[in-house]
Design a protein around this motif. Structure first.
Motif, PDB file in Angstrom:
ATOM      1  N   PHE A 212      20.227 -47.772  25.243  1.00 19.86           N
ATOM      2  CA  PHE A 212      19.642 -47.658  26.581  1.00 19.86           C
ATOM      3  C   PHE A 212      18.781 -46.407  26.678  1.00 19.86           C
ATOM      4  O   PHE A 212      17.643 -46.450  27.165  1.00 19.86           O
ATOM      5  CB  PHE A 212      20.744 -47.620  27.631  1.00 19.86           C
ATOM      6  CG  PHE A 212      20.241 -47.413  29.033  1.00 19.86           C
ATOM      7  CD1 PHE A 212      19.482 -48.379  29.667  1.00 19.86           C
ATOM      8  CD2 PHE A 212      20.528 -46.250  29.717  1.00 19.86           C
ATOM      9  CE1 PHE A 212      19.015 -48.197  30.971  1.00 19.86           C
ATOM     10  CE2 PHE A 212      20.071 -46.048  31.019  1.00 19.86           C
ATOM     11  CZ  PHE A 212      19.310 -47.025  31.648  1.00 19.86           C
TER      12      PHE A 212
ATOM     13  N   TRP B  83      20.976 -53.526  34.259  1.00 15.78           N
ATOM     14  CA  TRP B  83      21.759 -52.367  33.810  1.00 15.78           C
ATOM     15  C   TRP B  83      22.407 -51.687  35.003  1.00 15.78           C
ATOM     16  O   TRP B  83      23.605 -51.362  34.987  1.00 15.78           O
ATOM     17  CB  TRP B  83      20.852 -51.381  33.060  1.00 15.78           C
ATOM     18  CG  TRP B  83      21.581 -50.208  32.494  1.00 15.78           C
ATOM     19  CD1 TRP B  83      22.096 -50.100  31.229  1.00 15.78           C
ATOM     20  CD2 TRP B  83      21.899 -48.974  33.154  1.00 15.78           C
ATOM     21  NE1 TRP B  83      22.706 -48.873  31.061  1.00 15.78           N
ATOM     22  CE2 TRP B  83      22.612 -48.167  32.230  1.00 15.78           C
ATOM     23  CE3 TRP B  83      21.659 -48.476  34.426  1.00 15.78           C
ATOM     24  CZ2 TRP B  83      23.077 -46.895  32.545  1.00 15.78           C
ATOM     25  CZ3 TRP B  83      22.133 -47.208  34.761  1.00 15.78           C
ATOM     26  CH2 TRP B  83      22.826 -46.425  33.828  1.00 15.78           C
TER      27      TRP B  83
ATOM     28  N   HIS C  36      26.238 -50.879  35.984  1.00 13.51           N
ATOM     29  CA  HIS C  36      26.587 -49.468  36.149  1.00 13.51           C
ATOM     30  C   HIS C  36      27.318 -49.260  37.475  1.00 13.51           C
ATOM     31  O   HIS C  36      28.318 -48.528  37.540  1.00 13.51           O
ATOM     32  CB  HIS C  36      25.310 -48.634  36.098  1.00 13.51           C
ATOM     33  CG  HIS C  36      25.508 -47.181  36.349  1.00 13.51           C
ATOM     34  ND1 HIS C  36      26.136 -46.352  35.447  1.00 13.51           N
ATOM     35  CD2 HIS C  36      25.151 -46.397  37.412  1.00 13.51           C
ATOM     36  CE1 HIS C  36      26.155 -45.117  35.927  1.00 13.51           C
ATOM     37  NE2 HIS C  36      25.582 -45.128  37.124  1.00 13.51           N
TER      38      HIS C  36
ATOM     39  N   PHE D  59      23.982 -52.684  28.019  1.00 13.85           N
ATOM     40  CA  PHE D  59      22.599 -52.778  27.561  1.00 13.85           C
ATOM     41  C   PHE D  59      22.303 -54.169  27.017  1.00 13.85           C
ATOM     42  O   PHE D  59      21.240 -54.741  27.296  1.00 13.85           O
ATOM     43  CB  PHE D  59      22.324 -51.711  26.503  1.00 13.85           C
ATOM     44  CG  PHE D  59      20.897 -51.709  26.005  1.00 13.85           C
ATOM     45  CD1 PHE D  59      19.877 -51.225  26.807  1.00 13.85           C
ATOM     46  CD2 PHE D  59      20.584 -52.190  24.746  1.00 13.85           C
ATOM     47  CE1 PHE D  59      18.559 -51.227  26.360  1.00 13.85           C
ATOM     48  CE2 PHE D  59      19.273 -52.191  24.286  1.00 13.85           C
ATOM     49  CZ  PHE D  59      18.258 -51.705  25.100  1.00 13.85           C
TER      50      PHE D  59
ATOM     51  N   ALA E  88      21.923 -56.504  29.869  1.00 14.07           N
ATOM     52  CA  ALA E  88      20.681 -56.193  30.583  1.00 14.07           C
ATOM     53  C   ALA E  88      19.463 -56.746  29.853  1.00 14.07           C
ATOM     54  O   ALA E  88      18.508 -57.229  30.481  1.00 14.07           O
ATOM     55  CB  ALA E  88      20.545 -54.682  30.764  1.00 14.07           C
TER      56      ALA E  88
END
Length: 246
Positions: A29, A46, A50, A232, A235
């Motif tokens: 990332f 992402w 998070h 990641f 994402a």
């Protein structure tokens, strides 16, 4: 036979120094953002994950508080947790709002909808990490869990967070308001990490205590790192992820 508490703390500091060779939020990332190669849709995905991880793993602090008593050391642990919770859950700490709110703000600034945040798709490794750290908090003496989380995530002194934040502002046009989560976590070593080393120095006087702390810290770093890599991959569309319950 136990090493001296001073030597044990020095070993933990050296272990974290080795961990600092990789950015906290994962090399994939970090490198992608620094190169500007992560598109905004991937950034949004992402940030949604998070937000989930930020809001969920903090529940382990409840277990830390539960598994302390009223000894002099326990009083230090409880006060430290209160200071941490002020940051995590109120507008009175580091940052201009609760940290889970700041992570939601970041996701929304990247286009995340209420529906996406209410039904997040996250990496399985994130769920594994969250479940593990909450269970650790339920079962272990409070300082063992606190050492894993605070030393593992809040005692680092490398500058990847500052560099990541700068790149998100310059390459993706994100405002200071959108990036407040990251600003709120700069300088955490002094506020959250260093005091825990001193509590560990006081507690870790036997080989059993040292081994429990070492194992918890190493496992935290391993699982948190796997979670970041998984975030990641989801994402970027490499993995589908799973719908996570809130």
């Amino acid at each position: 036979m136990a090493t001296s508490a001073d030597d044990f703390v020095a070993q933990l500091r050296q272990y974290i120094h080795e961990q600092e060779k990789s950015p906290l939020y994962g090399r994939s990332f970090f490198n992608g953002v620094m190169a500007g190669s992560v598109d905004r849709e991937a950034l949004k995905k992402w940030a949604i994950q998070h937000h989930y991880r930020t809001g969920q793993h903090v529940r382990a602090l409840g277990g830390i508080f539960l598994n302390t008593g009223l000894s002099a050391l326990d009083q230090k642990i409880r006060r430290h947790i209160v200071h941490n919770l002020i940051d995590e859950e109120t507008v009175m700490g580091r940052g201009d709002d609760a940290h889970w709110v700041l992570s939601r703000r970041l996701a929304e600034s990247l286009g995340a909808t209420s529906e996406e945040l209410a039904h997040p798709r996250v990496a399985q490794a994130v769920i594994d990490y969250v479940n593990w750290v909450i269970e650790l908090g339920r079962k272990e003496y409070g300082l063992v869990t606190m050492a894993a989380m605070s030393i593992g995530g809040e005692s680092r002194r490398e500058d990847s967070l500052e560099r990541l934040t700068k790149a998100l502002a310059e390459k993706y046009g994100l405002s200071r308001n959108a990036l407040e989560f990251f600003y709120a976590h700069m300088g955490e070593a002094e506020a959250h990490g260093d005091p825990v080393y001193e509590m560990v120095r006081e507690y870790a006087t036997t080989s059993d205590r040292q081994e429990r702390i070492r194992t918890a810290l190493e496992t935290w770093c391993e699982k948190f790192g796997a979670a970041q890599e998984g975030i990641f991959r989801v994402a970027m569309g490499v993995e589908n992820g799973v719908e996570a319950p809130l």
